[in-house]
Design an enzyme around this catalytic site. Structure first.
Site, PDB file in Angstrom:
ATOM      1  N   ASP A 185       0.852  -1.187   0.000  1.00  0.00           N
ATOM      2  CA  ASP A 185       0.000   0.000   0.000  1.00  0.00           C
ATOM      3  C   ASP A 185       0.890   1.240   0.000  1.00  0.00           C
ATOM      4  O   ASP A 185       1.002   1.953   0.997  1.00  0.00           O
ATOM      5  CB  ASP A 185      -0.917  -0.027   1.234  1.00  0.00           C
ATOM      6  CG  ASP A 185      -1.986   1.047   1.202  1.00  0.00           C
ATOM      7  OD1 ASP A 185      -2.022   1.815   0.224  1.00  0.00           O
ATOM      8  OD2 ASP A 185      -2.774   1.127   2.154  1.00  0.00           O
ATOM      9  N   TRP A 186       1.524   1.503  -1.135  1.00  0.00           N
ATOM     10  CA  TRP A 186       2.429   2.627  -1.309  1.00  0.00           C
ATOM     11  C   TRP A 186       1.599   3.833  -1.744  1.00  0.00           C
ATOM     12  O   TRP A 186       1.155   3.918  -2.881  1.00  0.00           O
ATOM     13  CB  TRP A 186       3.464   2.265  -2.363  1.00  0.00           C
ATOM     14  CG  TRP A 186       4.524   3.288  -2.652  1.00  0.00           C
ATOM     15  CD1 TRP A 186       4.566   4.600  -2.267  1.00  0.00           C
ATOM     16  CD2 TRP A 186       5.710   3.066  -3.426  1.00  0.00           C
ATOM     17  NE1 TRP A 186       5.679   5.208  -2.752  1.00  0.00           N
ATOM     18  CE2 TRP A 186       6.411   4.291  -3.458  1.00  0.00           C
ATOM     19  CE3 TRP A 186       6.250   1.963  -4.089  1.00  0.00           C
ATOM     20  CZ2 TRP A 186       7.623   4.440  -4.147  1.00  0.00           C
ATOM     21  CZ3 TRP A 186       7.442   2.106  -4.757  1.00  0.00           C
ATOM     22  CH2 TRP A 186       8.129   3.321  -4.787  1.00  0.00           C
ATOM     23  N   GLU A 187       1.381   4.785  -0.807  1.00  0.00           N
ATOM     24  CA  GLU A 187       0.559   5.959  -1.094  1.00  0.00           C
ATOM     25  C   GLU A 187       1.411   7.223  -1.061  1.00  0.00           C
ATOM     26  O   GLU A 187       1.600   7.805  -0.002  1.00  0.00           O
ATOM     27  CB  GLU A 187      -0.587   6.066  -0.088  1.00  0.00           C
ATOM     28  CG  GLU A 187      -1.535   4.880  -0.117  1.00  0.00           C
ATOM     29  CD  GLU A 187      -2.732   5.070   0.798  1.00  0.00           C
ATOM     30  OE1 GLU A 187      -3.155   6.228   1.038  1.00  0.00           O
ATOM     31  OE2 GLU A 187      -3.252   4.061   1.286  1.00  0.00           O
ATOM     32  N   TYR A 188       1.822   7.675  -2.190  1.00  0.00           N
ATOM     33  CA  TYR A 188       1.783   7.124  -3.539  1.00  0.00           C
ATOM     34  C   TYR A 188       3.148   7.383  -4.160  1.00  0.00           C
ATOM     35  O   TYR A 188       3.836   8.334  -3.758  1.00  0.00           O
ATOM     36  CB  TYR A 188       0.711   7.812  -4.408  1.00  0.00           C
ATOM     37  CG  TYR A 188      -0.696   7.576  -3.961  1.00  0.00           C
ATOM     38  CD1 TYR A 188      -1.311   6.348  -4.214  1.00  0.00           C
ATOM     39  CD2 TYR A 188      -1.386   8.556  -3.266  1.00  0.00           C
ATOM     40  CE1 TYR A 188      -2.624   6.135  -3.809  1.00  0.00           C
ATOM     41  CE2 TYR A 188      -2.684   8.341  -2.853  1.00  0.00           C
ATOM     42  CZ  TYR A 188      -3.302   7.133  -3.116  1.00  0.00           C
ATOM     43  OH  TYR A 188      -4.594   6.907  -2.698  1.00  0.00           O
TER      44      TYR A 188
END
Length: 348
Positions: free
Chosen positions: A113-116
């Site tokens: 969950d790389w935001e962003y």
């Protein structure tokens, strides 16, 4: 098909034993993050107990569900993940450690969950990371004779960012190396713009110029080459709030003067919205144009999803042949109303 939900590990209102697994197929533990510098996961004794309880409890429930741990999250920011993904040595350390954690605690997979990613270089590194990760997952499965770990990612609602410098997700790598992606089809509007209300998880946008909606985002992913079966549509179990400038003007897009009640910039869980509406005799409006819901009580305005809008969203997802849907987050429901509605709308 996927009937997923994220489990916020810091929320003590619901333990793993309380999750009604008959409504889900996958539960994502949020979040674990690698150390900056080493890029490995340093699991404390207390966290180890929580992880073991999480997976063993959900595996023992009837029906059991698949469990994944999510890496990153909005509060984690981008710095550590962008540094990790930029070099071969740091990618290798992260990948090796993530697989070890998943196997040690009995997870079925890992969710990124790389935001962003902030620019195209980050996006390209994202694609390289996925390629190396898949290779090592397959290698580990072959060596041990176990089923390969699932690899998934939570991604922006659109495959190409509509703001700032042009940047696009590495769709080819995602298609080849991930089992599915959780598309965050929500948070289109919020406390970053308090001048007007907005349907923060609208399925449709009546403005061709803006076209910020679930439909627009999902279509951008299919145009990028992702097969519908790898797209899992996000549904928020929370609302976003605004304070109206004039209570007599209260539609979507009405002038506002700030956020409304709630934490973290005007956020209320679905259960809190239900209670607020009841306690304040709020007027609830179902907007068929956007497929969204809002409530008004005095100058307080809330955008959210209820059973009516969720049913229509799930019907839409089914019509596209998507891989399923997921909720952020499982603790936000009220008496499992939304979870049950979604599950019944898309039976196994």
């Amino acid at each position: 098909m996927i009937k997923g939900a994220y489990y916020p590990s810091w929320d003590e209102s619901l333990g793993p034993a309380g999750i009604q697994t008959r409504y889900f197929t996958h539960i994502f533990y949020a979040f674990l993050n690698p150390e900056d510098g080493t890029f490995i996961f340093n699991i404390t004794d207390d966290e180890a107990r929580k992880l073991q309880t999480f997976t063993s409890t959900l595996r023992a429930k009837q029906p059991p569900v698949k469990t994944l741990f999510a890496v990153g999250g909005a509060s984690a920011g981008t710095a550590v993940l962008s540094r990790m993904a930029s070099k071969a040595q740091s990618r290798a350390a992260f990948i090796r450690s993530s697989i070890q954690v998943a196997r040690r605690f009995g997870f079925d997979g890992i969710d990124l969950d790389w935001e962003y990613p902030e620019n195209q270089t980050h996006m390209d590194n994202f694609g390289t990371l996925l390629k190396k990760w898949r290779k090592e997952v397959q290698k580990e499965a072959t060596t041990t004779g176990r089923a390969p770990l699932l690899l998934t990612a939570a991604v922006y609602y659109a495959a190409v960012f509509p703001w700032g410098a042009h940047q696009a997700y590495p769709a080819a790598s995602i298609k080849k190396n991930l089992d599915f992606i959780n598309v965050m089809t929500y948070d289109y509007y919020g406390d970053w713009d308090t001048t007007a209300t907005g349907a923060h998880a609208a399925l449709y946008d009546p403005s061709p110029a803006a076209n910020v909606s679930g439909r627009a985002g999902l279509e951008s992913w299919t145009r990028a080459g992702l097969p519908p079966r790898k797209l899992v549509m996000g549904v928020p179990l929370y609302g976003r709030t605004w304070t109206l400038a004039n209570p007599s003007s209260s539609g979507i897009g009405a002038r506002a003067v700030g956020v409304g009640r709630g934490e973290d910039g005007g956020i209320l869980s679905y259960a809190q919205v239900v209670r607020y509406n009841r306690d304040n005799n709020a007027r609830v409006e179902h907007d068929g144009t956007t497929v969204s819901v809002y409530s008004v009580a005095g100058n307080h305005w809330i955008s959210y999803d209820d059973a009516w809008s969720v049913r229509r969203k799930i019907e839409y997802a089914r019509s596209l042949g998507l891989g399923g849907y997921f909720f952020w987050d499982v603790c936000g429901d009220d008496q499992w109303i939304i979870s049950r509605t979604a599950s019944e709308t898309w039976p196994a």
